[in-house]
Design an enzyme around this catalytic site. Sequence first.
Site, mmCIF file in Angstrom:
data_model
loop_
_atom_site.group_PDB
_atom_site.id
_atom_site.type_symbol
_atom_site.label_atom_id
_atom_site.label_comp_id
_atom_site.label_asym_id
_atom_site.label_seq_id
_atom_site.Cartn_x
_atom_site.Cartn_y
_atom_site.Cartn_z
ATOM 1 N N GLY A 72 86.719 84.081 0.299
ATOM 2 C CA GLY A 72 86.193 83.027 -0.349
ATOM 3 C C GLY A 72 85.750 83.038 -1.602
ATOM 4 C CB THR A 73 84.251 85.559 -3.800
ATOM 5 O OG1 THR A 73 83.068 85.722 -3.199
ATOM 6 C CG2 THR A 73 83.913 85.896 -5.217
ATOM 7 C CD GLN B 140 76.849 79.134 4.091
ATOM 8 O OE1 GLN B 140 76.656 78.921 5.502
ATOM 9 N NE2 GLN B 140 77.193 80.063 3.604
ATOM 10 C CB SER C 264 84.372 82.571 3.328
ATOM 11 O OG SER C 264 84.443 83.969 3.269
ATOM 12 C CG HIS D 65 83.033 86.686 5.691
ATOM 13 N ND1 HIS D 65 81.376 86.962 5.705
ATOM 14 C CD2 HIS D 65 83.009 86.507 4.560
ATOM 15 C CE1 HIS D 65 80.811 86.743 4.500
ATOM 16 N NE2 HIS D 65 82.029 86.408 3.804
ATOM 17 C CB CYS E 250 59.416 90.270 -3.871
ATOM 18 S SG CYS E 250 58.812 88.586 -3.825
#
Lengths: 459, 459
Positions: free
Chosen positions: B69-70, B177, B194, B196, B320
């Site tokens: 997808g990227t 998505q 994408s 996956h 974090c």
Amino acid sequence: MSYFDVASSAPLHPVARQALQASLDEGWADPSRLYREGRRARLLLDAAREAAAEAVGCRPDELVFTSSGTRAVHDGVAGVLAGRRRAGKHLVVSAVEHSSVLHSAAAHEDLGGSVTQVGVGREGAVSVEAFRAALREDTALACLQSANHEVGTEQPVAEAAEACRAAGVPLFVDAAQSLAWGPVAGGWSVLAASAHKWGGPAGVGLLAVRKGTRFSPQGPADERESGRAAGFENIPGMVAAAASLRAVRAEAVEEAARLRELTELIRTRVPELLTDVEVVGDPVRRLPHLVTFSCLYVDGESLLHGLDRAGFSVSSGSSCTSSTLTPSHVLRAMGVVSEGNVRVSLPPGTGAAEVERFLEVLPGVVGEVREKLGAPVAGAEGTAEAVTVDALGMTCPQPVIELGRAIGRVRVGGTVTVLADDEVAAVDIPAWCYTQGHEYVGAEPRPDGGNTYVVRRGM
Amino acid sequence: MSYFDVASSAPLHPVARQALQASLDEGWADPSRLYREGRRARLLLDAAREAAAEAVGCRPDELVFTSSGTRAVHDGVAGVLAGRRRAGKHLVVSAVEHSSVLHSAAAHEDLGGSVTQVGVGREGAVSVEAFRAALREDTALACLQSANHEVGTEQPVAEAAEACRAAGVPLFVDAAQSLAWGPVAGGWSVLAASAHKWGGPAGVGLLAVRKGTRFSPQGPADERESGRAAGFENIPGMVAAAASLRAVRAEAVEEAARLRELTELIRTRVPELLTDVEVVGDPVRRLPHLVTFSCLYVDGESLLHGLDRAGFSVSSGSSCTSSTLTPSHVLRAMGVVSEGNVRVSLPPGTGAAEVERFLEVLPGVVGEVREKLGAPVAGAEGTAEAVTVDALGMTCPQPVIELGRAIGRVRVGGTVTVLADDEVAAVDIPAWCYTQGHEYVGAEPRPDGGNTYVVRRGM
């Protein structure tokens, strides 16, 4: 059915299949995540990288998985050229590199870079001296394949790497055809390979960049694979690629010896079985499983179809096939005949009986095509001083067939003049003269396109 | 174990596994070859392309398979920007696009292009008016995701496409998505996805480019996939991707309704079960399976570890966590608290019992982290007029914890001044004020780094 085109793509190795299936359950999660599915995926990825790096002969942190061998080449070449921008914009490549390297070079030229192509001898290898001579003060990168994909000739990579080291230039090695047989010798800087060539799955390439090589990944940033290969990791594919590379390596020495005998048999027998045929590529310094020959007066497409009908899948570097309109740049650079070209590349496990059967059917298939095209018969004793043949508008292999017929009509020492506008004739007519023992006098461009070729009968 | 992070990557769908295994035997050869193994591979590839195109809602010749997808995003954006170079060098993106789109935009800026980021409201959606207003005479391309990957908010893609059409600008939609749930509505020009993400294998993306959209592939030439996706085709992966997309689509309506109830339960119950928590994203126009909330006074990494130990795999947009040092650009653009962020994205088939169990363990896990960090207790009645807190050198979520404690020491209308140099404080302190009903007075840069923040107690 005998599949003799492993140099294009290999059937999936049983070990690759097992590894793929085993890792489908554990390798689908994002390896950068902290939860257990991510940690499991990361473990698989790390193990695959270690295994692949060991087979390549580099450190795991020098190796990334790419989405194909082509991407490894494109991104590897672009990364070094950008990383060494300050050194200069000059790129050296051999004239017989894979199209992925030559297309990278063309893209570099489009961006204002300069490229030197180092030519090869008639057997397909660059000379180390010529390669060294091409290196300049402003050379950012030099590229040399480990072995040629079309004719199997091994290149003097270790010596070229030494020349590059002395000149302070990194050497990029496209190892796609040879990595199954062993690591690439010598001090290369960057290496690319492709898993489906050794029986790994499609969709996985390797890119190794030695520490100390300046490298600047191009294109949009992406954190995967140390920033060198964008996109979510295909971990099952990577695991299968690494496992199958280890597996083929374990069998490599024995299998290479066995397949070398079979390809040697083809090299010896084909010229005995067929007239007007040339076996090309280096007879000794070559890949064990690959042999290439060209049959005069035959078009590649008819030959491939005939062999396919007879149960043999091979490929061809001829221009006259549906998938390509220009003859192989490799055969052209070697100066050998490109018509009727056949590349046989044997998968591991190929039996002697299959090769024997191939040698049995080949003469019939070639003979049939030649008969259909009206190929000349050797040995005709002509009397004419000079003959002119109009082959304008004819495509490969017809101009050479017309030339072959005409040569039978002139005396030894007489000339044949061929008018032809098929661009392949410029390669095939001189190469034909060389193989047939005639003198290629030369060619002149014609005002309305094409060339006038002159050939003097030699025997 | 409950895997609640399908927005990162989905486990392989059973149909994908079957299709992959079935095509390993027939899909390994080069589909451009003329022999039978090549023809078989070509048939599989053509069938996969047709199935995928039907699911996307485009013509087969408008769709190519990419290696991720990227890559579909990188190559799709670059291809349109180059194809429309004459129109101009301006690119419009929403501020909450996936990093692959934003990295493409950054690469475009590096090459001399200009980029406008369209901001979003507190629920994560762009307004159509703002998107339209960003389009200029020289806009080459506009990008808008179909739905946000971190908070699930659906974007007004059909309306944005209409605005783009009126302005003569192509719209690129990152549908990663949402594609599992249905085709993207409206007149988009380019779409990326994408495999996956919907249970297909890793290593396969889709790039659809509508006829009439000017497109110029970038990078070195390669003949595969209409010249739009370099590298040997991973046909088994493509077949598995297409088959699983059809399979999830067949279950999509029913499954969406079921999962929407479960995520609605989380949206409702989390604020009842926990104090100082904010559910983020649009409550209605959202993906059915995804819900995101942020827990004050908690660090993302401890929360993820605690949930992992309790058997739940989720992700976090907090800064974090080990895998990232900056807070999610999405939460930042929305102006919501990024600390203690949890994204739950349910795979198809998730049972109600798993979600109930998650809601059971969540308060204990959050409470444990808050206790360890010394989180403030709500409702303290202070008397001081002004208090200053030195949080220099402290990292998220500590500055907000210090602020929360200090606010209990001042009277309503009194002020707390916080000195902090953690960059996340600039996002989280204003967002904390918003959720807690205090007034964020403002921030001033400090000469030696960081900021001085002033907050007035509101209740």
